[in-house]
Design an enzyme around this catalytic site. Structure first.
Site, PDB file in Angstrom:
ATOM      1  N   PRO A  88      27.225  66.463  40.704  1.00 32.96           N
ATOM      2  CG  PRO A  88      25.222  65.910  41.723  1.00 32.96           C
ATOM      3  CD  PRO A  88      26.467  65.308  41.199  1.00 32.96           C
ATOM      4  CD  GLU A 116      20.501  58.626  46.070  1.00 35.60           C
ATOM      5  OE1 GLU A 116      19.534  58.561  45.299  1.00 35.60           O
ATOM      6  OE2 GLU A 116      20.861  59.679  46.616  1.00 35.60           O
ATOM      7  NE  ARG A 153      27.040  76.303  19.428  1.00 38.62           N
ATOM      8  CZ  ARG A 153      26.149  76.569  18.481  1.00 38.62           C
ATOM      9  NH1 ARG A 153      25.325  75.634  18.062  1.00 38.62           N
ATOM     10  NH2 ARG A 153      26.086  77.767  17.935  1.00 38.62           N
ATOM     11  CG  ASP A 168      27.616  80.137  19.698  1.00 38.83           C
ATOM     12  OD1 ASP A 168      26.849  80.430  18.774  1.00 38.83           O
ATOM     13  OD2 ASP A 168      28.103  79.005  19.867  1.00 38.83           O
TER      14      ASP A 168
END
Ligand SMILES: CN1CCC[C@H](Cn2ccc3ccc(-c4n[nH]c(N)c4C#N)cc32)C1
Length: 238
Positions: A88, A116, A153, A168
């Site tokens: 994160p 964690e 992709r 896309d």
């Protein structure tokens, strides 16, 4: 392109990569994915990968040793690879970064933590720390799959001849247009007439207007560097 994934839940990765575009790219040999269970790089009989955090606090932290042993095992072949830690705290993953990874890396190691988080010292052995978005997941595996899927992709030939990632959304700088298929009338909900007209110029213009309208409504932040024609269409919508 080769992806090597370090995780304590290899099944999460192995299950997903069998399907869809990724499964086809694997069968074509365009991409290779090898998954390594971090528990196989532990040195105790219980295959322990976590411990209590120094300094206290809730939850457990993943220990450095399994990550270190796995990374050294991969590096033994002395082939170049980009080591990416999913976290994160990482820099935001975008289509632009997917393009950069595809262009610059022949092999990527995607390092997935759980609990964690992982011992900070693992970062001494990685090249990039990446986050897929501003929300908290339970581990790095979903993020690793997002990166694999979006990078694959972009590999020429991965989508087959009839499709191309160039079309896309996000590649073009705005969101996609609405899609419709049979039936033409579903409980009174009709397909827009223009899509039945066969007039490809009119259809293309309608799709562009709808894409810009959707982008203006939901993601105005994407509306940068528009062509003069797209800017003209956008102004008509305002
Ligand atoms: C309560 N704590 C808070 C910190 C994260 C802990 C779970 N976790 C452990 C390893 C790990 C790796 C990635 C991510 C993650 N979350 N959101 C994203 N965009 C990610 C990405 N890439 C989450 C992770 C749970």
């Amino acid at each position: 392109m080769k992806f090597e994934v370090l995780t304590i839940f290899p099944e999460i990765i192995e299950c997903y990569i069998k399907h869809g575009v990724l499964g086809k790219a694997l069968n074509k040999g365009i991409v290779e994915v090898k998954v390594y269970n971090l528990r196989d790089f532990t040195s105790d009989k219980h295959k322990k990968v976590d411990d209590y955090p120094y300094g206290g606090g809730a939850g457990m932290v993943m220990q450095i040793e399994p990550f270190y042993n796995a990374i050294m095992h991969l590096k033994a072949d002395e082939k170049p690879r980009k080591l990416v830690l999913l976290s994160p705290q990482g820099r935001k993953f975008t289509q632009k970064l997917a393009q950069k990874f595809m262009e610059e890396s022949k092999a990527m190691v995607l390092i997935c933590g759980r609990y964690e988080g992982i011992d900070e010292r693992v970062k001494a052995f990685v090249d990039e720390e990446v986050s897929i978005g501003d929300y908290v997941l339970s581990g790095g595996e979903l993020a690793a799959l997002v990166i694999i899927d979006s990078v694959v992709r972009l590999i020429p030939g991965a989508l087959g001849d009839e499709l191309s990632a160039v079309e896309d959304s996000f590649m073009k700088g705005f969101l996609d247009y609405p899609h419709y298929t049979r039936p033409e009338d579903f409980k009174g909900m009709k397909v827009p007439e223009v899509l039945l007209s066969g007039d490809h110029k009119k259809i293309a213009l309608w799709r562009k207007r709808q894409a810009l309208k959707n982008t203006l409504k939901n993601r105005p932040d994407l509306l940068k560097n528009l062509s003069p024609e797209d800017m003209r269409i956008l102004k008509e919508l305002c």
